[in-house]
Design a protein around this motif. Structure first.
Motif, PDB file in Angstrom:
ATOM      1  N   SER A  15      27.596 -18.309  37.032  1.00  0.00           N
ATOM      2  CA  SER A  15      26.781 -19.507  37.262  1.00  0.00           C
ATOM      3  C   SER A  15      25.282 -19.227  37.313  1.00  0.00           C
ATOM      4  CB  SER A  15      27.223 -20.198  38.556  1.00  0.00           C
ATOM      5  OG  SER A  15      27.020 -19.323  39.648  1.00  0.00           O
ATOM      6  N   HIS A  16      24.872 -17.978  37.455  1.00  0.00           N
ATOM      7  CA  HIS A  16      23.446 -17.656  37.582  1.00  0.00           C
ATOM      8  C   HIS A  16      23.043 -16.566  36.595  1.00  0.00           C
ATOM      9  CE1 HIS A  16      23.212 -20.102  41.132  1.00  0.00           C
ATOM     10  NE2 HIS A  16      24.183 -19.422  41.705  1.00  0.00           N
ATOM     11  N   PRO A  17      22.597 -16.956  35.389  1.00  0.00           N
ATOM     12  CA  PRO A  17      22.178 -15.924  34.438  1.00  0.00           C
ATOM     13  C   PRO A  17      20.894 -15.248  34.899  1.00  0.00           C
ATOM     14  CG  PRO A  17      21.718 -18.101  33.556  1.00  0.00           C
ATOM     15  CD  PRO A  17      22.465 -18.297  34.856  1.00  0.00           C
ATOM     16  N   THR A  18      20.812 -13.960  34.648  1.00  0.00           N
ATOM     17  CA  THR A  18      19.614 -13.198  34.966  1.00  0.00           C
ATOM     18  C   THR A  18      18.681 -13.268  33.757  1.00  0.00           C
ATOM     19  OG1 THR A  18      20.952 -11.695  36.276  1.00  0.00           O
ATOM     20  CG2 THR A  18      18.756 -10.934  35.667  1.00  0.00           C
ATOM     21  N   PRO A  19      17.416 -13.622  33.968  1.00  0.00           N
ATOM     22  CA  PRO A  19      16.498 -13.704  32.823  1.00  0.00           C
ATOM     23  C   PRO A  19      16.273 -12.323  32.203  1.00  0.00           C
ATOM     24  CG  PRO A  19      15.305 -13.972  34.893  1.00  0.00           C
ATOM     25  CD  PRO A  19      16.760 -13.918  35.223  1.00  0.00           C
ATOM     26  N   PRO A  20      15.889 -12.295  30.927  1.00  0.00           N
ATOM     27  CA  PRO A  20      15.635 -11.009  30.279  1.00  0.00           C
ATOM     28  C   PRO A  20      14.476 -10.275  30.953  1.00  0.00           C
ATOM     29  CG  PRO A  20      15.003 -12.826  28.841  1.00  0.00           C
ATOM     30  CD  PRO A  20      15.643 -13.420  30.055  1.00  0.00           C
ATOM     31  N   THR A  21      14.534  -8.959  30.907  1.00  0.00           N
ATOM     32  CA  THR A  21      13.464  -8.156  31.497  1.00  0.00           C
ATOM     33  C   THR A  21      12.238  -8.189  30.595  1.00  0.00           C
ATOM     34  OG1 THR A  21      14.147  -6.146  30.360  1.00  0.00           O
ATOM     35  CG2 THR A  21      15.167  -6.583  32.511  1.00  0.00           C
ATOM     36  N   ARG A  22      11.125  -7.714  31.122  1.00  0.00           N
ATOM     37  CA  ARG A  22       9.896  -7.637  30.313  1.00  0.00           C
ATOM     38  C   ARG A  22      10.099  -6.727  29.113  1.00  0.00           C
ATOM     39  NH1 ARG A  22       4.688  -6.626  33.925  1.00  0.00           N
ATOM     40  NH2 ARG A  22       3.713  -7.013  31.920  1.00  0.00           N
ATOM     41  N   ALA A  23      10.839  -5.644  29.303  1.00  0.00           N
ATOM     42  CA  ALA A  23      11.088  -4.713  28.205  1.00  0.00           C
ATOM     43  C   ALA A  23      11.911  -5.381  27.106  1.00  0.00           C
ATOM     44  CB  ALA A  23      11.804  -3.463  28.716  1.00  0.00           C
ATOM     45  N   GLN A  24      12.914  -6.179  27.491  1.00  0.00           N
ATOM     46  CA  GLN A  24      13.730  -6.882  26.499  1.00  0.00           C
ATOM     47  C   GLN A  24      12.901  -7.928  25.756  1.00  0.00           C
ATOM     48  OE1 GLN A  24      16.728  -8.158  29.272  1.00  0.00           O
ATOM     49  NE2 GLN A  24      18.211  -6.660  28.494  1.00  0.00           N
ATOM     50  N   THR A  25      12.060  -8.645  26.481  1.00  0.00           N
ATOM     51  CA  THR A  25      11.201  -9.655  25.867  1.00  0.00           C
ATOM     52  C   THR A  25      10.216  -8.997  24.906  1.00  0.00           C
ATOM     53  OG1 THR A  25      11.385 -11.017  27.848  1.00  0.00           O
ATOM     54  CG2 THR A  25       9.593 -11.536  26.345  1.00  0.00           C
ATOM     55  N   ARG A  26       9.637  -7.880  25.336  1.00  0.00           N
ATOM     56  CA  ARG A  26       8.686  -7.144  24.506  1.00  0.00           C
ATOM     57  C   ARG A  26       9.369  -6.621  23.241  1.00  0.00           C
ATOM     58  NH1 ARG A  26       6.549  -4.203  28.417  1.00  0.00           N
ATOM     59  NH2 ARG A  26       8.205  -2.682  28.322  1.00  0.00           N
ATOM     60  N   ALA A  27      10.580  -6.093  23.372  1.00  0.00           N
ATOM     61  CA  ALA A  27      11.312  -5.571  22.209  1.00  0.00           C
ATOM     62  C   ALA A  27      11.639  -6.696  21.226  1.00  0.00           C
ATOM     63  CB  ALA A  27      12.594  -4.882  22.670  1.00  0.00           C
ATOM     64  N   ALA A  28      12.048  -7.846  21.739  1.00  0.00           N
ATOM     65  CA  ALA A  28      12.380  -8.979  20.862  1.00  0.00           C
ATOM     66  C   ALA A  28      11.138  -9.469  20.112  1.00  0.00           C
ATOM     67  CB  ALA A  28      12.987 -10.114  21.679  1.00  0.00           C
ATOM     68  N   ALA A  29      10.000  -9.517  20.794  1.00  0.00           N
ATOM     69  CA  ALA A  29       8.761  -9.953  20.147  1.00  0.00           C
ATOM     70  C   ALA A  29       8.334  -8.955  19.068  1.00  0.00           C
ATOM     71  CB  ALA A  29       7.651 -10.112  21.182  1.00  0.00           C
ATOM     72  N   ALA A  30       8.469  -7.680  19.351  1.00  0.00           N
ATOM     73  CA  ALA A  30       8.104  -6.648  18.373  1.00  0.00           C
ATOM     74  C   ALA A  30       9.023  -6.710  17.154  1.00  0.00           C
ATOM     75  CB  ALA A  30       8.165  -5.262  19.018  1.00  0.00           C
ATOM     76  N   GLN A  31      10.306  -6.951  17.379  1.00  0.00           N
ATOM     77  CA  GLN A  31      11.251  -7.060  16.268  1.00  0.00           C
ATOM     78  C   GLN A  31      10.963  -8.303  15.428  1.00  0.00           C
ATOM     79  OE1 GLN A  31      15.049  -6.895  18.181  1.00  0.00           O
ATOM     80  NE2 GLN A  31      14.954  -4.684  18.484  1.00  0.00           N
ATOM     81  N   ALA A  32      10.604  -9.403  16.078  1.00  0.00           N
ATOM     82  CA  ALA A  32      10.265 -10.627  15.343  1.00  0.00           C
ATOM     83  C   ALA A  32       9.029 -10.408  14.473  1.00  0.00           C
ATOM     84  CB  ALA A  32      10.034 -11.779  16.316  1.00  0.00           C
ATOM     85  N   LEU A  33       8.050  -9.679  14.989  1.00  0.00           N
ATOM     86  CA  LEU A  33       6.842  -9.395  14.208  1.00  0.00           C
ATOM     87  C   LEU A  33       7.154  -8.479  13.026  1.00  0.00           C
ATOM     88  CD1 LEU A  33       3.864  -9.902  13.883  1.00  0.00           C
ATOM     89  CD2 LEU A  33       3.417  -8.046  15.479  1.00  0.00           C
ATOM     90  N   GLU A  34       8.008  -7.482  13.246  1.00  0.00           N
ATOM     91  CA  GLU A  34       8.403  -6.605  12.141  1.00  0.00           C
ATOM     92  C   GLU A  34       9.157  -7.407  11.077  1.00  0.00           C
ATOM     93  OE1 GLU A  34      10.725  -2.429  11.118  1.00  0.00           O
ATOM     94  OE2 GLU A  34      10.956  -3.279  13.114  1.00  0.00           O
TER      95      GLU A  34
END
Length: 99
Positions: A15-34
């Motif tokens: 019932s309570h999802p944990t938000p993504p960490t800063r490292a996960q968010t940073r990795a996703a943004a870097a992958q989107a830019l690539e």
């Protein structure tokens, strides 16, 4: 425009999802830019363009861009060209993170 890769959502309980960490968010943004970079490079190669008697309408170029974006996203998903790691490291450095 490419959508960023989906971030993993870890769950403490159902019932309570944990938000993504800063490292996960940073990795996703870097992958989107690539992936965006790779899509533009694929466009520069002429991937998806047809210059013959069977060339379609203006819509064909739109569908070709979807194809290039899908190929670029898959390249990144399979490990990419290493650009995401460099971008992620630069983002980490500017945020003064240790994680």
């Amino acid at each position: 425009m490419l959508s960023p890769p989906s971030l993993p959502i870890t769950r403490a309980d159902a019932s309570h999802p944990t938000p993504p960490t800063r490292a996960q968010t940073r990795a996703a943004a870097a992958q989107a830019l690539e992936a965006s970079f790779l899509a533009e490079m694929l466009k520069a190669t002429g991937l998806g363009e047809q210059e013959n008697s069977f060339t379609g309408s203006a819509g064909e170029s739109q569908f070709a861009s979807f194809h290039r974006e899908a190929i670029a996203a898959e390249i990144v998903r399979k490990g990419g060209i290493g650009l995401a790691k460099v971008i992620e490291a630069a983002m980490k450095e500017t945020q003064d993170d240790i994680a």
